[in-house]
Design a protein around this motif. Structure first.
Motif, PDB file in Angstrom:
ATOM      1  N   UNK A 159      22.698 -14.478  12.654  1.00 33.75           N
ATOM      2  CA  UNK A 159      22.283 -13.230  12.278  1.00 33.75           C
ATOM      3  C   UNK A 159      22.598 -11.864  12.961  1.00 33.75           C
ATOM      4  N   UNK A 160      22.670 -11.949  14.372  1.00 35.98           N
ATOM      5  CA  UNK A 160      23.155 -10.773  15.060  1.00 35.98           C
ATOM      6  C   UNK A 160      24.467 -10.432  14.518  1.00 35.98           C
ATOM      7  N   UNK A 161      25.425 -11.301  14.764  1.00 37.02           N
ATOM      8  CA  UNK A 161      26.846 -11.194  14.287  1.00 37.02           C
ATOM      9  C   UNK A 161      27.032 -10.489  12.921  1.00 37.02           C
ATOM     10  N   UNK A 162      26.388 -11.094  11.872  1.00 34.61           N
ATOM     11  CA  UNK A 162      26.440 -10.741  10.626  1.00 34.61           C
ATOM     12  C   UNK A 162      25.994  -9.232  10.397  1.00 34.61           C
ATOM     13  N   UNK A 163      24.761  -9.025  11.214  1.00 37.82           N
ATOM     14  CA  UNK A 163      24.280  -7.601  11.199  1.00 37.82           C
ATOM     15  C   UNK A 163      25.255  -6.602  11.780  1.00 37.82           C
ATOM     16  N   UNK A 164      26.092  -6.997  12.962  1.00 36.15           N
ATOM     17  CA  UNK A 164      27.032  -6.055  13.403  1.00 36.15           C
ATOM     18  C   UNK A 164      28.384  -5.918  12.502  1.00 36.15           C
ATOM     19  N   UNK A 166      22.072  -7.734   4.645  1.00 38.47           N
ATOM     20  CA  UNK A 166      22.150  -8.570   5.727  1.00 38.47           C
ATOM     21  C   UNK A 166      21.395  -9.780   5.571  1.00 38.47           C
ATOM     22  N   UNK A 167      20.463  -9.856   5.154  1.00 36.05           N
ATOM     23  CA  UNK A 167      19.487 -11.150   4.739  1.00 36.05           C
ATOM     24  C   UNK A 167      20.329 -11.947   3.612  1.00 36.05           C
ATOM     25  N   UNK A 168      20.750 -10.932   2.699  1.00 34.40           N
ATOM     26  CA  UNK A 168      21.673 -11.749   1.525  1.00 34.40           C
ATOM     27  C   UNK A 168      22.692 -12.598   2.065  1.00 34.40           C
ATOM     28  N   UNK A 169      23.582 -11.818   2.966  1.00 33.85           N
ATOM     29  CA  UNK A 169      24.719 -12.421   3.516  1.00 33.85           C
ATOM     30  C   UNK A 169      24.366 -13.821   4.175  1.00 33.85           C
ATOM     31  N   UNK A 227      28.094  -6.005   9.294  1.00 37.36           N
ATOM     32  CA  UNK A 227      27.760  -5.139   8.074  1.00 37.36           C
ATOM     33  C   UNK A 227      27.764  -3.875   8.636  1.00 37.36           C
ATOM     34  N   UNK A 228      27.256  -3.197  10.077  1.00 38.33           N
ATOM     35  CA  UNK A 228      27.521  -2.185  10.413  1.00 38.33           C
ATOM     36  C   UNK A 228      29.093  -1.601  10.519  1.00 38.33           C
ATOM     37  N   UNK A 238      19.477   5.505  12.179  1.00 37.62           N
ATOM     38  CA  UNK A 238      19.224   5.790  10.789  1.00 37.62           C
ATOM     39  C   UNK A 238      19.899   5.346   9.873  1.00 37.62           C
ATOM     40  N   UNK A 239      20.966   4.488  10.013  1.00 35.94           N
ATOM     41  CA  UNK A 239      21.840   3.976   8.965  1.00 35.94           C
ATOM     42  C   UNK A 239      21.188   2.454   8.728  1.00 35.94           C
ATOM     43  N   UNK A 240      20.027   2.136   9.443  1.00 34.65           N
ATOM     44  CA  UNK A 240      19.567   0.864   8.849  1.00 34.65           C
ATOM     45  C   UNK A 240      18.590   1.015   7.923  1.00 34.65           C
ATOM     46  N   UNK A 241      18.975   1.272   6.761  1.00 36.28           N
ATOM     47  CA  UNK A 241      18.271   1.334   5.462  1.00 36.28           C
ATOM     48  C   UNK A 241      17.615   0.160   4.923  1.00 36.28           C
ATOM     49  N   UNK A 242      16.684   0.424   3.995  1.00 37.72           N
ATOM     50  CA  UNK A 242      16.406  -1.198   3.253  1.00 37.72           C
ATOM     51  C   UNK A 242      17.214  -1.780   2.613  1.00 37.72           C
ATOM     52  N   UNK A 243      18.376  -0.866   1.965  1.00 36.70           N
ATOM     53  CA  UNK A 243      19.626  -1.518   1.168  1.00 36.70           C
ATOM     54  C   UNK A 243      20.170  -2.440   2.307  1.00 36.70           C
ATOM     55  N   UNK A 244      20.306  -1.852   3.476  1.00 36.47           N
ATOM     56  CA  UNK A 244      21.424  -2.359   4.610  1.00 36.47           C
ATOM     57  C   UNK A 244      20.478  -3.617   4.963  1.00 36.47           C
TER      58      UNK A 244
END
Length: 344
Positions: A198-203, A163-166, A205-206, A153-159
């Motif tokens: 992508x996976x590492x940046x995603x993590x 990630x895409x921006x970074x 950001x979490x 539920x934490x993976x919002x559109x802003x989230x």
């Protein structure tokens, strides 16, 4: 969507006593370490359904960060490392955190105490037994913080936008940390690095935005903990994408402590128990540690030379209390712990 609801205080000691019929002791640890797999499965199931955990009101002036498993805990791990190695690294980070923070919230080691690995199971139970006085005094609070942080539920559109921006921006702090982390883990190929970004940046950001999740479950009762320059950069970028909040000076000091470590200190729950049993000794220790942390600046925490210099400066700044420790050793077991546990 309704946020998580506090149901009860997480008490792994109570669950252990309820299931095994006695409190945690060296004898019981040996029994659990040698228990058959069927017992371990039932033991692990006994921890289910305890909820997010009740965190009491925050005492005035207390610093209470949440220590979850972060990307920082995977640095240096290689293929084939034990599944729970990151959990062990996070538990050690929690002990370092308690050299400065008044209290902490961290994951209960429920999965590890029922691990198929006998030696890891034994080590986790020993850690729990030695840390029990800290739990009894309200210095350690247990809650399933890593699962709360990673809930879908934490993976919002802003989230996702962040990630895409970074990923596109290639921020130097983030890219430098990622490359350092992969190299420490034995990955040097450029193709592997690009495929992993992508996976590492995603993590990351979490990790960096976990405070938002925690503050909704325990409003006004916890503090943020950023454990790398990469997370700091993400938190700064997040102000434009989510509810970013400025860091206070104590959070900055705590981040520096985790970056640099404390020269000569080996994480030990037993030593910390002794230190924290004397509030006056801890207050004096914390005063000198604050000054030492204020005196260092690290622009690149992946640089061994910068870390070496920072540790030398910290050791010099801590010298006055080290001298006091030597003189007071015979009179105070707490100060003895500061000497033997922190300065070898």
């Amino acid at each position: 969507m309704t946020e998580y609801v506090e149901r009860s205080k997480w008490n792994p000691y109570g669950v252990i006593e309820s299931y095994w019929g006695e409190g945690l002791s060296p004898e019981l640890i040996r029994r659990i370490a040698n228990a058959p797999e069927s017992h371990l499965e039932a033991f692990k199931a006994s921890f289910h359904g305890l909820g997010v955990g009740l965190i009491p009101p925050l005492p005035a002036g207390h610093l209470r960060p949440v220590v979850s498993v972060h990307m920082a805990d995977f640095v240096g791990q290689r293929q084939g490392d034990d599944l729970w190695a990151a959990n062990v690294a996070a538990a050690n980070a929690a002990l370092v955190t308690l050299l400065y923070a008044h209290e902490i919230v961290l994951d209960p080691p429920t999965e590890i105490v029922a691990s198929p690995d006998k030696h890891l199971r034994y080590a986790a139970l020993r850690w729990l037994m030695e840390a029990k006085p800290l739990f009894d005094r309200g210095i350690i609070h247990f809650a399933p913080v890593t699962s709360l942080k990673t809930h879908p539920s934490g993976r919002t559109s802003q989230y996702r936008e962040l990630v895409d921006h970074l990923v596109q921006e290639r921020h130097p702090e983030i890219e430098g940390w990622l490359r350092y982390a992969l190299q420490r883990s034995g990955v040097t190929e450029q193709e592997v690095f690009e495929a992993s970004r992508y996976h590492l940046i995603d993590e990351l950001v979490v990790d960096a935005l976990s405070f938002t999740r925690y503050s909704k479950s325990w409003p006004g009762r916890i503090h943020r903990l950023l454990r790398s320059k990469a997370e700091e950069a993400i938190a700064a970028a997040a102000i434009g994408y989510s509810q970013g909040q400025p860091r206070n000076s104590r959070e900055v000091r705590l981040g520096r402590l985790l970056e640099v470590g404390l020269p000569g200190f080996a994480p030990s729950a037993r030593a910390l128990v002794t230190i924290r049993q004397n509030d006056e000794a801890f207050a004096e220790w914390r005063h000198f540690l604050s000054g030492a942390l204020n005196s260092i600046t690290i622009s690149d925490p992946t640089s061994p030379e910068q870390l070496r210099i920072a540790r030398e400066v910290m050791y010099g700044e801590m010298e006055p209390i080290q001298q006091r420790v030597r003189k007071a050793t015979a009179k105070s077991p707490a100060l003895q712990a500061l000497k033997s546990g922190s300065f070898g």
